[in-house]
Scaffold this motif. Structure first.
Motif, PDB file in Angstrom:
ATOM      1  N   LEU A  27       0.833  -1.208   0.000  1.00 37.20           N
ATOM      2  CA  LEU A  27       0.000   0.000   0.000  1.00 37.20           C
ATOM      3  C   LEU A  27       0.866   1.256   0.000  1.00 37.20           C
ATOM      4  CD1 LEU A  27      -2.889   1.270   0.275  1.00 37.20           C
ATOM      5  CD2 LEU A  27      -2.521   1.197   2.748  1.00 37.20           C
ATOM      6  N   GLU A  28       1.920   1.254   0.795  1.00 36.87           N
ATOM      7  CA  GLU A  28       2.729   2.463   0.932  1.00 36.87           C
ATOM      8  C   GLU A  28       3.569   2.761  -0.315  1.00 36.87           C
ATOM      9  OE1 GLU A  28       5.311   2.016   4.278  1.00 36.87           O
ATOM     10  OE2 GLU A  28       6.415   0.314   3.445  1.00 36.87           O
ATOM     11  N   GLN A  29       3.648   1.813  -1.246  1.00 36.00           N
ATOM     12  CA  GLN A  29       4.399   2.040  -2.490  1.00 36.00           C
ATOM     13  C   GLN A  29       3.524   2.602  -3.612  1.00 36.00           C
ATOM     14  OE1 GLN A  29       7.361  -0.999  -3.690  1.00 36.00           O
ATOM     15  NE2 GLN A  29       6.699  -2.162  -1.896  1.00 36.00           N
ATOM     16  N   LEU A  30       2.197   2.635  -3.418  1.00 39.76           N
ATOM     17  CA  LEU A  30       1.292   3.073  -4.479  1.00 39.76           C
ATOM     18  C   LEU A  30       1.317   4.591  -4.638  1.00 39.76           C
ATOM     19  CD1 LEU A  30      -1.868   0.877  -3.737  1.00 39.76           C
ATOM     20  CD2 LEU A  30       0.010   0.401  -5.341  1.00 39.76           C
ATOM     21  N   THR A  52       4.413  10.286  -5.560  1.00 40.26           N
ATOM     22  CA  THR A  52       3.482  10.698  -4.498  1.00 40.26           C
ATOM     23  C   THR A  52       3.191   9.582  -3.504  1.00 40.26           C
ATOM     24  OG1 THR A  52       1.589  10.069  -5.887  1.00 40.26           O
ATOM     25  CG2 THR A  52       2.334  12.367  -6.012  1.00 40.26           C
ATOM     26  N   SER A  53       3.944   8.485  -3.586  1.00 42.81           N
ATOM     27  CA  SER A  53       3.680   7.371  -2.679  1.00 42.81           C
ATOM     28  C   SER A  53       4.068   7.735  -1.251  1.00 42.81           C
ATOM     29  CB  SER A  53       4.457   6.125  -3.109  1.00 42.81           C
ATOM     30  OG  SER A  53       5.845   6.280  -2.872  1.00 42.81           O
ATOM     31  N   LEU A  54       3.453   7.071  -0.292  1.00 42.89           N
ATOM     32  CA  LEU A  54       3.781   7.289   1.119  1.00 42.89           C
ATOM     33  C   LEU A  54       5.232   6.917   1.393  1.00 42.89           C
ATOM     34  CD1 LEU A  54       2.795   7.959   4.011  1.00 42.89           C
ATOM     35  CD2 LEU A  54       2.208   5.542   4.254  1.00 42.89           C
ATOM     36  N   LEU A  55       5.704   5.856   0.765  1.00 47.52           N
ATOM     37  CA  LEU A  55       7.078   5.428   0.981  1.00 47.52           C
ATOM     38  C   LEU A  55       8.052   6.500   0.523  1.00 47.52           C
ATOM     39  CD1 LEU A  55       8.810   2.965   1.894  1.00 47.52           C
ATOM     40  CD2 LEU A  55       8.888   2.278  -0.511  1.00 47.52           C
ATOM     41  N   TYR A  56       7.782   7.129  -0.595  1.00 47.02           N
ATOM     42  CA  TYR A  56       8.655   8.193  -1.101  1.00 47.02           C
ATOM     43  C   TYR A  56       8.633   9.404  -0.169  1.00 47.02           C
ATOM     44  CZ  TYR A  56      10.776  11.523  -4.358  1.00 47.02           C
ATOM     45  OH  TYR A  56      11.589  12.460  -4.940  1.00 47.02           O
ATOM     46  N   LYS A  57       7.445   9.747   0.312  1.00 48.22           N
ATOM     47  CA  LYS A  57       7.320  10.882   1.227  1.00 48.22           C
ATOM     48  C   LYS A  57       8.071  10.634   2.532  1.00 48.22           C
ATOM     49  CE  LYS A  57       2.932  12.666  -0.540  1.00 48.22           C
ATOM     50  NZ  LYS A  57       1.508  12.988  -0.227  1.00 48.22           N
ATOM     51  N   GLY A 107      11.794   6.750   1.677  1.00 46.71           N
ATOM     52  CA  GLY A 107      12.112   5.349   1.458  1.00 46.71           C
ATOM     53  C   GLY A 107      12.052   4.476   2.693  1.00 46.71           C
ATOM     54  N   GLU A 108      11.631   5.053   3.808  1.00 41.94           N
ATOM     55  CA  GLU A 108      11.548   4.294   5.066  1.00 41.94           C
ATOM     56  C   GLU A 108      10.150   3.700   5.231  1.00 41.94           C
ATOM     57  OE1 GLU A 108      14.097   3.705   6.734  1.00 41.94           O
ATOM     58  OE2 GLU A 108      15.541   5.270   6.213  1.00 41.94           O
ATOM     59  N   THR A 109      10.081   2.420   5.557  1.00 42.87           N
ATOM     60  CA  THR A 109       8.796   1.762   5.690  1.00 42.87           C
ATOM     61  C   THR A 109       8.031   2.234   6.927  1.00 42.87           C
ATOM     62  OG1 THR A 109       7.641  -0.363   5.784  1.00 42.87           O
ATOM     63  CG2 THR A 109       9.719  -0.211   6.978  1.00 42.87           C
ATOM     64  N   SER A 110       6.725   2.241   6.800  1.00 39.05           N
ATOM     65  CA  SER A 110       5.863   2.602   7.932  1.00 39.05           C
ATOM     66  C   SER A 110       5.239   1.361   8.560  1.00 39.05           C
ATOM     67  CB  SER A 110       4.744   3.539   7.465  1.00 39.05           C
ATOM     68  OG  SER A 110       3.955   2.932   6.455  1.00 39.05           O
ATOM     69  N   ASP A 148       0.441  -7.353 -15.562  1.00 36.82           N
ATOM     70  CA  ASP A 148       1.019  -8.651 -15.210  1.00 36.82           C
ATOM     71  C   ASP A 148       1.151  -8.685 -13.694  1.00 36.82           C
ATOM     72  OD1 ASP A 148       2.405 -10.951 -14.779  1.00 36.82           O
ATOM     73  OD2 ASP A 148       4.022 -10.539 -16.201  1.00 36.82           O
ATOM     74  N   TYR A 149       0.205  -9.349 -13.043  1.00 31.24           N
ATOM     75  CA  TYR A 149       0.151  -9.323 -11.583  1.00 31.24           C
ATOM     76  C   TYR A 149       1.226 -10.184 -10.926  1.00 31.24           C
ATOM     77  CZ  TYR A 149      -4.394  -7.155 -12.462  1.00 31.24           C
ATOM     78  OH  TYR A 149      -5.400  -6.310 -12.894  1.00 31.24           O
ATOM     79  N   THR A 150       1.946 -10.970 -11.723  1.00 35.17           N
ATOM     80  CA  THR A 150       3.054 -11.735 -11.160  1.00 35.17           C
ATOM     81  C   THR A 150       4.292 -10.854 -10.990  1.00 35.17           C
ATOM     82  OG1 THR A 150       3.887 -12.453 -13.316  1.00 35.17           O
ATOM     83  CG2 THR A 150       2.194 -13.819 -12.272  1.00 35.17           C
ATOM     84  N   LYS A 151       4.257  -9.643 -11.576  1.00 36.74           N
ATOM     85  CA  LYS A 151       5.421  -8.751 -11.524  1.00 36.74           C
ATOM     86  C   LYS A 151       5.045  -7.374 -10.977  1.00 36.74           C
ATOM     87  CE  LYS A 151       7.509 -11.145 -15.462  1.00 36.74           C
ATOM     88  NZ  LYS A 151       7.960 -11.055 -16.871  1.00 36.74           N
ATOM     89  N   ASN A 152       4.180  -7.365  -9.976  1.00 36.29           N
ATOM     90  CA  ASN A 152       3.732  -6.097  -9.404  1.00 36.29           C
ATOM     91  C   ASN A 152       4.875  -5.224  -8.910  1.00 36.29           C
ATOM     92  OD1 ASN A 152       0.994  -6.526  -9.823  1.00 36.29           O
ATOM     93  ND2 ASN A 152       0.676  -7.479  -7.839  1.00 36.29           N
ATOM     94  N   LEU A 153       5.795  -5.820  -8.177  1.00 37.31           N
ATOM     95  CA  LEU A 153       6.869  -5.037  -7.565  1.00 37.31           C
ATOM     96  C   LEU A 153       7.816  -4.472  -8.614  1.00 37.31           C
ATOM     97  CD1 LEU A 153       7.624  -7.248  -4.432  1.00 37.31           C
ATOM     98  CD2 LEU A 153       6.108  -5.269  -4.637  1.00 37.31           C
ATOM     99  N   GLN A 154       8.095  -5.260  -9.646  1.00 37.27           N
ATOM    100  CA  GLN A 154       8.946  -4.760 -10.729  1.00 37.27           C
ATOM    101  C   GLN A 154       8.265  -3.601 -11.452  1.00 37.27           C
ATOM    102  OE1 GLN A 154       8.197  -7.966  -9.972  1.00 37.27           O
ATOM    103  NE2 GLN A 154       9.534  -9.393 -11.091  1.00 37.27           N
ATOM    104  N   ARG A 155       6.960  -3.716 -11.653  1.00 39.48           N
ATOM    105  CA  ARG A 155       6.222  -2.667 -12.359  1.00 39.48           C
ATOM    106  C   ARG A 155       6.144  -1.392 -11.519  1.00 39.48           C
ATOM    107  NH1 ARG A 155       1.017  -4.824 -12.663  1.00 39.48           N
ATOM    108  NH2 ARG A 155       0.390  -3.030 -13.901  1.00 39.48           N
TER     109      ARG A 155
END
Length: 792
Positions: free
Chosen positions: A455-458, A725-730, A733-736, A705-712
């Motif tokens: 979620l935080e990468q979207l 604009t992702s939460l992770l970027y804001k 790069g630190e996870t919440s 291609d849902y098998t490669k979500n993270l790569q995409r």
């Protein structure tokens, strides 16, 4: 002269041959008629036994045995079929036999042994291709190969990808799947040689093999129906068909279903849309200007509440001390919040597709099918105008669905591509163990928590949906996860329902606590909807014993209909203070078909150009007519069930309506039922391919291609750079993830299993990043404790 001598010699040696041929046949028939019945039966039985002992039959049975062995090995080593209990294992062991016997039995239809041998070997090779092709496809996509996957142009890239990575997909034990070919090549050559066969096989006895196969399949189908009723009508999942009826049956069934759908689709020409668009135009309602656009630009989180019914809101049970304990304290707080548009007369409208029907209505505002699941039958091929696509093209939304079950269930992994869903995180993206999961997937508390790294990468704004499974039939009691006072109804399923609902409510509360802590909460609209009933009509009388004001002795169809209400809430944090817009509980009558138009209007998106059969629940001029998928109708005044008409307010059966009143009610029913037929036509004929709203482009399914979500996701982040604009970027790069607090007793073991899983699959383990993240609270129990329910 010589010829005459030869002929006379022949006549002396074969005197019977001089008889008239017709007389000879007559004499033979007379002899047959005079022969005792018992003797004739005995001769046929002896002939049957002799033919069944023929080497050709023995070789077919031997080939079936080898096929059975390698299929069972594949079931357990290469496919994840979710087999549970001895009965399902029994069905699994039976299901390769019938289709294997019928398939290899084809070789008996040929006249000579040489042809039989060639045909049998060819069939064995074809069977190996089917089995091993599915094994390789499953290893890559966690799904079974379909006709469309093989021959559909949009899937050509997938197959090319498999061919290119064959070496990586292969396993040492794969040699087992090919051993029957050389074995049968040698054995058939030996057993079907001229010297080995002393008599000829009679082809008419080949029918015995097919009759036996038919009987075996009938037994198989009956057992499957006991374990999973309406398997073929509802077509839950390709995995289920393979598990219960076998891989061969699935392959044939898929081809037949594809051919039928293609034929129906080919006959449509788009003229059918004229009547449909005319109906929709004449039934348009305007959105309420007071609320239109109040959530414009906000993130959207849709919470698909499995088996949740409206009567649970504000329901309480007594604990040992006699105190009232609410079953859904968190949902109660949302329901009564000034920031919530809540509705207490919204009904589910699902058919046999149940959860998939609810999704279809939530995402498209069209009804499901009269039989089966639209997602399963048409999700792979049809054109849709779904929420994900509308929001992407009208608001720049990123869409994602989170679900802790296999992606093939209800054909979601194909359907979501047609919907335009950017990312689908199914069970492949979670760590499932025997301890942390149920029959239908990951338990809710761990599911919400383990969705956070994705979620935080979207990119924001996002449109997301969380599909939970803990509150799913048969609502098993889980001692470690249950602290709700026991509810005694005399029915263990009903008793367990309250416990699993309470657990699901606790999981929601933990998720909302995280949303607040992470900073996503204030810029999000939360949509809650129950997907269908939890307690079926057959158990409602047991449920009624613990419902306030229920008349158990006089319980009838009207009472069953009223229990089909489900939660429907749109929660916008801060709305009442920041925007001066106050929500509240509305008594308007509506259904799941109305959820999408309501959401889009709150987001400030006009719906008049789309094919939607629902209407904004907040509109002031809407018709309050709720049609069920079976054609029954509920309005504020009347409830029509079959031919019976009830007073909706009192439940009284109305037997003295005037002719004028009956005509009025019948006209309402007929008008309300039209969208059911129109939806059926849209789905079965794929009519939306002929209708293109202005500003909405057709979805290109090949880009997903849902098998490669993270790569995409990584690729998107690299392309947009500092516009991320992702939460992770804001958060630099630190996870919440460390902000998430849960009381799940399985957390520790799940974290350990996730570490092993990440090493084995070479995928990230986000738990490793928690300690180093400056966002993580510096107390040892930050990920395992909860400070209580969220209060609104």
């Amino acid at each position: 002269m010589t010829n005459n001598k030869n002929w006379m010699s022949f006549l002396k040696r074969h005197p019977k041959q001089t008889n008239n041929s017709n007389d000879n046949n007559d004499n033979h028939d007379d002899y047959q008629e005079k022969r005792p019945f018992k003797e004739r039966v005995g001769r046929h039985w002896n002939s049957f036994q002799k033919n069944m002992r023929h080497p050709r039959v023995k070789l077919v049975l031997f080939a079936v045995l080898l096929l059975w062995v390698k299929t069972i090995i594949a079931y357990y080593l290469d496919f994840s079929l979710g087999v549970d209990g001895w009965f399902q294992h029994l069905i699994l062991w039976i299901n390769p036999l019938a289709t294997g016997l019928a398939f290899y039995g084809i070789s008996l239809l040929f006249s000579n042994n040489k042809t039989t041998r060639r045909v049998l070997l060819l069939l064995v090779v074809l069977q190996t291709i089917i089995l091993y092709g599915n094994i390789m496809y499953y290893r890559e996509f966690s799904d079974f190969m379909t006709f469309k996957a093989l021959f559909g142009s949009q899937n050509a890239g997938n197959l090319v990808g498999i061919v290119g990575s064959l070496a990586k997909l292969m396993r040492p034990h794969d040699i087992i799947y090919f051993l029957d070919i050389p074995i049968l090549f040698i054995v058939t050559k030996k057993k079907l040689s001229r010297d080995a066969v002393s008599y000829k096989f009679s082809k008419r006895y080949a029918s015995t093999i097919f009759i036996t196969a038919g009987l075996l399949f009938a037994v198989n189908l009956q057992l499957a129906d006991i374990s999973r009723p309406q398997l073929l009508l509802r077509t839950f999942d390709r995995t289920y068909i393979v598990k219960y009826l076998g891989l061969n049956f699935f392959s044939g069934y898929d081809v037949a279903k594809t051919a039928h759908a293609s034929q129906v689709r080919a006959n449509a020409d788009g003229t059918e849309m004229e009547e449909i668009t005319s109906y929709i135009d004449s039934h348009q309602v305007e959105g309420n200007p007071e609320y239109y656009g109040v959530a414009k630009g906000k993130n959207v989180v849709v919470l698909h509440l499995e088996s949740m019914q409206q009567f649970l809101i504000d329901y309480t049970a007594k604990d040992e001390a006699g105190n009232d304990v609410p079953v859904t304290p968190f949902l109660n707080s949302i329901y009564h919040s000034k920031d919530t548009f809540a509705f207490d007369n919204v009904f589910h409208q699902v058919g046999q597709g149940k959860s998939s029907d609810a999704e279809l209505m939530m995402e498209n505002s069209i009804f499901g099918l009269s039989q089966g699941s639209a997602l399963s039958q048409y999700g792979s091929d049809n054109t849709f105008q779904a929420a994900s696509s509308i929001l992407k093209q009208n608001g720049g939304y990123t869409s994602a669905v989170f679900h802790g079950n296999v992606g093939s269930f209800w054909n979601r992994n194909d359907t979501y591509k047609a919907f335009g869903v950017d990312y689908f995180f199914d069970s492949n993206y979670y760590t499932l163990t025997k301890e942390n999961s149920l029959e239908y997937g990951l338990k809710d508390k761990l599911f919400y928590r383990d969705s956070i790294p994705y979620l935080e990468q979207l990119q924001q704004p996002f449109y997301t949906k969380f599909i939970t499974v803990s509150n799913h039939f048969p609502f098993p009691y889980d001692e470690e996860n249950s602290d709700y006072p026991p509810v005694e109804t005399g029915d263990e399923t009903v008793n367990g329902y309250f416990s699993t609902v309470h657990y699901a409510d606790e999981a929601l509360s933990e998720f909302f606590d995280y949303m607040k802590e992470s900073g996503l909460y204030d810029d999000t609209i939360f949509v809650f909807y129950g997907d269908h009933y939890g307690i079926s009509n057959s158990r409602n009388k047991s449920l009624a014993t613990v419902l306030p004001d229920a008349d158990v002795d006089n319980w009838d169809d009207y009472d069953n209909a009223m229990l089909q209400r489900v939660p429907a809430m749109f929660y916008i944090p801060g709305m009442s203070e920041e925007d001066g817009v106050s929500g509240g509980i509305s008594e308007t009558y509506g259904g799941q078909i109305d959820m999408l138009p309501t959401l889009l209007h709150l987001l400030g998106i006009d719906t008049k150009d789309y094919i939607m059969f629902g209407h904004d629940l907040l509109a002031t001029d809407r018709k309050q007519q709720v049609v069920f998928r079976n054609g029954n109708l509920v309005t504020p005044d009347y409830t029509v069930i079959g031919s019976e008409i009830y007073d909706t307010k009192t439940g009284e059966l109305l037997t003295d309506l005037t002719e004028e009143e009956q005509t009025k009610v019948q006209a309402m029913v007929e008008d309300a039922q039209k969208p059911l037929g129109y939806s059926q036509d849209i789905l079965s004929n794929d009519l939306l391919r002929f209708y293109q709203p202005e500003g909405l482009k057709a979805v290109d399914k090949t880009q997903y291609d849902y098998t490669k979500n993270l790569q995409r996701i990584k690729q998107v982040n690299e392309e947009i750079g500092d516009k991320n604009t992702s939460l992770l970027y804001k958060n630099n790069g630190e996870t919440s993830l460390g902000l998430y607090r849960t009381t799940a007793p399985e957390l520790e073991s799940t974290i350990e299993a996730a570490k092993e899983n990440s090493k084995r699959k070479n995928i990230p383990d986000y738990n490793d990043l928690i300690e180093s993240s400056p966002l993580t609270p510096k107390d040892e129990e930050s990920t395992t404790d909860t400070s209580g329910s969220s209060e609104q």
